[in-house]
Design an enzyme around this catalytic site. Structure first.
Site, short mmCIF file in Angstrom:
data_model
loop_
_atom_site.label_atom_id
_atom_site.label_comp_id
_atom_site.label_asym_id
_atom_site.label_seq_id
_atom_site.Cartn_x
_atom_site.Cartn_y
_atom_site.Cartn_z
N ASN A 361 -13.28 139.73 139.24
CA ASN A 361 -12.56 138.65 139.90
C ASN A 361 -13.14 138.33 141.28
OD1 ASN A 361 -11.50 140.58 141.75
ND2 ASN A 361 -9.89 141.08 140.29
N CYS A 425 -10.01 131.86 132.37
CA CYS A 425 -9.84 133.13 133.08
C CYS A 425 -8.38 133.21 133.45
CB CYS A 425 -10.78 133.23 134.28
SG CYS A 425 -10.83 131.78 135.36
N SER A 426 -8.02 133.11 134.73
CA SER A 426 -6.61 133.07 135.12
C SER A 426 -6.18 131.61 135.27
CB SER A 426 -6.38 133.86 136.41
OG SER A 426 -6.59 135.25 136.17
N ASP A 427 -6.49 131.02 136.42
CA ASP A 427 -6.15 129.61 136.60
C ASP A 427 -7.22 128.67 136.05
OD1 ASP A 427 -3.59 129.55 137.64
OD2 ASP A 427 -4.28 130.04 139.64
N GLY A 428 -8.36 129.20 135.65
CA GLY A 428 -9.36 128.39 134.99
C GLY A 428 -10.18 127.53 135.92
N TRP A 429 -10.43 128.00 137.15
CA TRP A 429 -11.26 127.18 138.05
C TRP A 429 -12.32 128.01 138.79
CZ3 TRP A 429 -5.98 125.72 140.32
CH2 TRP A 429 -5.45 126.76 141.07
N ASP A 430 -12.46 129.28 138.47
CA ASP A 430 -13.49 130.12 139.09
C ASP A 430 -14.50 130.57 138.03
OD1 ASP A 430 -12.66 130.04 141.80
OD2 ASP A 430 -11.04 131.41 141.35
N ARG A 431 -14.22 131.68 137.36
CA ARG A 431 -15.11 132.15 136.30
C ARG A 431 -15.24 131.12 135.18
NH1 ARG A 431 -12.09 137.92 136.37
NH2 ARG A 431 -10.47 136.49 137.08
#
Length: 821
Positions: A361, A425-431
């Site tokens: 993360n 991923c989590s919120d869908g804006w990084d990985r």
């Protein structure tokens, strides 16, 4: 000072140092820049009177600064008072002053102009006014969502491909972080989308970002679902995902795999000889050690499922094996279930398989880059080699390799296995953004052109939302400013060990008050001694003659421009890693990219310069509300008016799948990730001398057991000891390999009997790994407070445990905590 930019302070007789070289000159503090003017010394053997040196200027925008330290000196000391700076492009400077008063005035001015402005519209982008030819370019117009969807074959006149453009978010009320236009399956109505949005974090439903032109398979992206520990489900979300996976049912192509070039759009050919590709190093990007030994690839293992659709089209002999990619390590995904979030329960998504990836993360990545900076941080006063031990310990190359391996899995699944992939991923804006954009670069030669890469960044990073402001900290932080030998209270952030449990609970509670929380991928702030993110100085291309003072605006401002402080625990080099991974592909495939390496470096610089409005906001809605298109210039203006500087002379635009080395698809070469030396302000010999992971004790370069570096370039590409990128898989029928990247947080019990291997356990009970881990995690979360408190007197064995075991438990708890906010 020339130009219209207001000068705040001018100090003469300042000595600047960089990489051990000193220059005497004048320091100017202006509204948006630190400006240092100096005369360089004449080269040896040159007559200074006949050829006087020309004055040089260094421009440093304040958002570039990530560390500023004032070192006052007593009058009795023979040292001069100084200011040391690190900037985000990894150049570092020190400024020596004649007296402490000047040094303090400069320090106070830099601090005020960096982290006291409080609003984005006071940054350079809102004052910058370029001259021709840059002023004649409008980079805001290069990306048009409808035009890009049409290039992908999606338009009202082309509905037989199974996709349509929905305007459900035209006013950004459906999802504040999604674009106004999203592509969804034709058979799914907006009414279904409204209900499906309730099941995805921040209503970021599965939406199309790429459609393969030959097999009609797709890459879609979303945020995590919200099943929680109770395993909630949503029929509309399940229907949406099923419709995505069925978009190519019965669809056949009339296209032929002819050689083509990307100038006329995306090349259409994707025919690959799977037998030949196995022998080509560019097609082995997702093989792990076990798969190589068994003659099978990770994708083959992932897609060896009986849950196939009998009605799915058989394209070139391939069966459709649809895949859901959860970019998080398995332990992180399970951690989110404890607070009402989580991952898909595959019983409700039949005919597909889910893969958990071992990509860490934002907090792990931030600490990794901080370690890299520690390896370089003395390069203002000293011209010394980086600390190879610190570079190795940072794990930076391993993280880049993991991202590339995960991306290779996605590209292979779509382009070779002819299947659909949903990424989150989590919120869908990084990985998610990293994996989505990189996989499209591998699949589509259009995105390897200059224009195509710009469109890709606009689409996957800007339109679909990435928290540039949060991840980059454009408004700076007081924590990045220090005065040597002055006591600074570091416990104000509550990160001490006594507050760990309270912080974890507060972080979990924050998830349920999401209107007060800006990011779902960060937690309570970890201890940060200096608050340092990657830093250093660079010369800017800004000329004061091209700038005008900021214009006054109306009192009404958008929420993105209101007073915001930089949250140092939300900073992370996410976009930096994307550019680094792109560099790896460009280095390994030097003829397949229209743009050059300098283009990527300058784009990284302007990410932090705040000279343009492109990266200042977190999503499309914020840019529209702030009227960024009218009030700021696009960063693409800079590149498009200087296009020739950023073109790759070795570029070969021919695409022909029948010729080795000219195929439509490219893949990273396994184990050949390397340091991007020029980005870090170093030479290739300095950074890659011993290979990216070699210990500093090696006296001779370590050679690769793979092929030598491409193009005969210097440096080595030492293979990185890697674990498989896929941490675990799940289908409706089975679950395998559901491991973690950290030890389970439960206290281990003494067990003298030998423990069977993970493989043996999974063979005995393929679902046991997931069930076991789920039960362990639930128990561990409920007992988190007990484990974090001091041990009871009746448990002396705890005191005698090894330091390494204690450290691993702390890391495991932190791994759970940091994913939960």
């Amino acid at each position: 000072m020339q130009g219209d930019e207001t000068e705040r302070l001018k100090v003469e007789n300042v000595q600047a140092f960089s990489r051990g070289s000193g220059f005497d000159g004048t320091l100017h503090i202006t509204a948006h820049h630190i400006v240092f003017r100096y005369l360089p010394p004449c080269p040896p053997g040159v007559d200074a009177t006949a050829n006087p040196p020309r004055e040089k200027t260094i421009w440093i925008t304040y958002p570039q600064i990530s560390y500023c330290c004032l070192r006052p000196c007593p009058s009795a000391s023979h040292y001069k008072p100084s200011i040391r700076l690190r900037c985000r492009d990894f150049k570092m400077f020190a400024f020596n002053f004649l007296n402490e008063k000047d040094a303090r005035n400069v320090y106070d001015s830099i601090r005020a102009l960096s982290c006291k402005i409080g609003r984005l519209d006071r940054l350079l982008a809102f004052a910058y006014n370029p001259k021709p030819p840059e002023s004649d370019v409008n980079g805001w117009q290069i990306y048009d969502a409808r035009k890009e969807f049409k290039r992908l074959g999606i338009s009202p006149k082309d509905s037989e491909k199974g996709w349509r453009i929905s305007e459900i978010n035209a006013d950004y009320k459906y999802s504040k972080t999604y674009p106004a236009l999203i592509a969804v399956p034709t058979k799914v109505s907006d009414s279904v989308l409204r209900y499906a949005g309730d099941y995805r974090s921040r209503q970021r439903i599965p939406a199309l970002v790429y459609r393969h032109p030959l097999n009609n398979c797709s890459i879609t992206r979303s945020s995590q679902p919200l099943p929680g520990l109770s395993g909630k489900r949503n029929a509309q979300d399940e229907r949406l995902v099923a419709a995505i996976f069925a978009t190519n049912r019965g669809w056949t192509t009339t296209q032929t795999p002819n050689p083509t070039t990307p100038e006329k759009g995306s090349p259409e050919s994707s025919v690959v000889d799977l037998n030949e590709s196995a022998a080509d190093s560019s097609f082995v990007g997702v093989d792990d050690a076990e798969a190589v030994n068994s003659g099978r690839t990770t994708v083959e293992d992932l897609t060896d499922s009986t849950e196939t659709d009998p009605d799915a089209p058989k394209i070139y002999g391939a069966q459709q094996r649809n895949l859901i990619v959860d970019a998080r390590p398995t332990v992180n995904a399970y951690a989110m279930q404890a607070v009402g979030l989580g991952s898909e329960k595959m019983d409700y998504y039949p005919g597909a398989e889910k893969a958990y990836l071992g990509i860490d993360n934002i907090h792990v990545m931030r600490k990794s880059l901080e370690c890299v900076v520690d390896a370089l941080k003395e390069s203002d006063y000293l011209n010394v080699a980086p600390s190879y031990d610190m570079l190795r310990k940072s794990g930076w190359i391993r993280h880049i390799a993991n991202i590339l391996d995960g991306t290779s899995l996605i590209a292979r699944t779509v382009g070779i296995m002819h299947s659909h992939v949903l990424i989150h991923c989590s919120d869908g804006w990084d990985r998610t953004s990293q994996l989505s954009a990189l996989s499209q670069i591998m699949l589509d030669p259009y995105y390897r052109t200059l224009e195509g890469f710009i469109v890709l960044v606009e689409k996957d990073w800007l339109s679909y939302g990435h928290m540039f402001r949060h991840r980059s900290g454009f408004l700076s932080s007081d924590k990045w400013f220090t005065i040597e030998n002055e006591r600074i209270d570091r416990n104000r952030d509550g990160s001490g060990p006594g507050n760990a449990f309270e912080n974890a609970l507060r972080g979990a509670k924050g998830l349920f008050n999401r209107h007060n929380n800006d990011s779902n991928e960060s937690l309570t702030q970890m201890a940060d001694p200096n608050g340092v993110v990657a830093a250093e100085l660079n010369t800017s291309d800004v000329d004061p003659n091209k700038e005008t003072p900021a214009k006054p605006f109306s009192n009404k401002i958008g929420p993105a421009e209101e007073h915001r402080i930089t949250k140092t625990n939300e900073l992370s080099p996410v976009f930096h890693q994307f550019l680094d991974a792109t560099y790896q592909l460009l280095y390994q495939h030097p003829t397949r990219f229209e743009f050059n390496e300098r283009f990527l470096r300058r784009l990284f610089y302007h990410l932090h310069s705040c000279q343009y409005g492109t990266f200042l906001f977190d999503n499309e809605k914020e840019r529209v509300e702030a009227r960024a298109y009218d009030r700021t210039r696009s960063v693409w203006d800079y590149f498009l008016c200087r296009r020739e500087e950023f073109l790759n002379p070795s570029y070969d635009s021919t695409v022909d799948d029948s010729i080795r080395g000219k195929e439509r698809i490219i893949f990273p070469k396994k184990g050949e990730a390397r340091w991007w030396a020029k980005l870090f302000g170093r030479t290739d010999e300095e950074m890659n001398r011993f290979g990216p992971q070699a210990p500093p004790s090696l006296l001779t370069p370590q050679t690769s057991n793979l092929s030598s570096p491409p193009n005969g370039r210097s440096g080595t590409s030492t293979p990185i000891p890697q674990e498989p990128i896929v941490m675990g898989t799940e289908t409706a029928a089975k679950a395998t390999g559901a491991g973690t990247t950290a030890d389970p947080p439960l206290e281990p019990k003494a067990d003298p009997s030998p423990r069977p291997s993970v493989e043996a356990e999974q063979m005995a009970d393929p679902l046991g790994a997931v069930k076991d881990f789920s039960q362990q995690f639930t128990a561990s979360f409920s007992s988190l407070g007990k484990n974090l408190r001091s041990p009871s007197p009746s448990a002396p064995s705890v005191e005698n445990r090894s330091r390494s075991r204690s450290h691993s438990r702390v890391e495991a708890r932190e791994e759970l905590e940091v994913e939960m906010q």
